[in-house]
Write a protein that holds these residues in place. Sequence first.
Motif, mmCIF file in Angstrom:
data_model
loop_
_atom_site.group_PDB
_atom_site.id
_atom_site.type_symbol
_atom_site.label_atom_id
_atom_site.label_comp_id
_atom_site.label_asym_id
_atom_site.label_seq_id
_atom_site.Cartn_x
_atom_site.Cartn_y
_atom_site.Cartn_z
ATOM 1 N N SER A 193 -3.451 -9.572 -10.686
ATOM 2 C CA SER A 193 -2.856 -9.199 -9.397
ATOM 3 C C SER A 193 -3.274 -7.805 -8.938
ATOM 4 O O SER A 193 -3.160 -7.492 -7.757
ATOM 5 N N GLU A 205 -8.876 -8.640 -0.286
ATOM 6 C CA GLU A 205 -8.606 -8.280 1.104
ATOM 7 C C GLU A 205 -8.522 -6.758 1.216
ATOM 8 O O GLU A 205 -7.978 -6.104 0.333
ATOM 9 N N THR A 229 -7.822 -7.053 -5.535
ATOM 10 C CA THR A 229 -7.605 -7.660 -4.222
ATOM 11 C C THR A 229 -8.942 -7.970 -3.564
ATOM 12 O O THR A 229 -9.899 -7.204 -3.692
ATOM 13 N N SER A 263 -0.626 -1.105 4.216
ATOM 14 C CA SER A 263 -0.590 -2.494 3.763
ATOM 15 C C SER A 263 0.647 -2.622 2.884
ATOM 16 O O SER A 263 1.139 -1.635 2.339
ATOM 17 N N GLN A 270 -13.412 -1.554 -7.140
ATOM 18 C CA GLN A 270 -12.301 -1.547 -6.192
ATOM 19 C C GLN A 270 -11.952 -0.125 -5.761
ATOM 20 O O GLN A 270 -11.589 0.105 -4.613
ATOM 21 N N ASP A 296 2.708 -4.811 -0.201
ATOM 22 C CA ASP A 296 2.686 -5.756 -1.309
ATOM 23 C C ASP A 296 3.988 -5.682 -2.073
ATOM 24 O O ASP A 296 4.719 -4.690 -1.991
ATOM 25 N N SER A 351 3.635 -0.634 -2.191
ATOM 26 C CA SER A 351 4.037 -1.692 -3.117
ATOM 27 C C SER A 351 5.507 -1.517 -3.438
ATOM 28 O O SER A 351 5.934 -0.450 -3.878
ATOM 29 N N SER A 359 -9.384 -13.093 -9.257
ATOM 30 C CA SER A 359 -8.269 -13.895 -8.735
ATOM 31 C C SER A 359 -7.125 -14.015 -9.738
ATOM 32 O O SER A 359 -5.991 -14.278 -9.350
ATOM 33 N N TYR A 367 -11.515 -2.694 -2.065
ATOM 34 C CA TYR A 367 -11.196 -4.089 -2.359
ATOM 35 C C TYR A 367 -12.452 -4.741 -2.915
ATOM 36 O O TYR A 367 -13.487 -4.087 -3.050
ATOM 37 N N LYS A 424 -7.189 -3.196 1.921
ATOM 38 C CA LYS A 424 -5.846 -2.613 1.953
ATOM 39 C C LYS A 424 -5.814 -1.511 3.000
ATOM 40 O O LYS A 424 -6.846 -0.990 3.403
ATOM 41 N N GLY A 473 1.348 -8.747 1.922
ATOM 42 C CA GLY A 473 -0.040 -9.174 1.913
ATOM 43 C C GLY A 473 -0.789 -8.832 3.187
ATOM 44 O O GLY A 473 -1.978 -9.108 3.303
#
Length: 164
Positions: A73, A78, A76, A123, A40, A125, A86, A70, A45, A80, A114
């Motif tokens: 948390s 998707e 991700t 992004s 990541q 969160d 955040s 999944s 991601y 970013k 999200g």
Amino acid sequence: MSCESCKNELAREMYAELEKFIDELPEKRGALISVLHRAQSIFGYLPKEVQAFVGEKLNISTAQVYGVVSFYSFFTMEPKGKYPISVCLGTACYVRGADKVLEAFKNELGIDVGQTTSDGKFSLDALRCVGACGLAPVVLIGDKVYGRINSAEQVKEIIKEYQD
């Protein structure tokens, strides 16, 4: 060189970096989470292609990799924004107005939790707790911590710091 070949070259370099990291592990068994963290950090991601690559290199199923991605948390699937924001919604932050801070970011950026801005810059969160309760409400942008955020004006000033 076309833009597509630039992307392909960059992708090859990123996969090579991840493969080198995996190959240098003294023990691959039990290394999935650390490999996913590294992946990541390299890719930004964890798309399904990267998950499949990790599974193949660690000799585990893609389904197992996906299960871990999944579940936690932090991971991700998707992309970013360049500046991931955040907002902590843990108890201490929430009772001190974090919900209003989150709304201010949503209004200022024009996105929901999200989502990523159309320019790919930000992004947004929401997190459960970042462990900085004494600074509540807390906002993270990347690794930078902003504490005692309690107004839409502060949110505007924070975003302004990241406008290129």
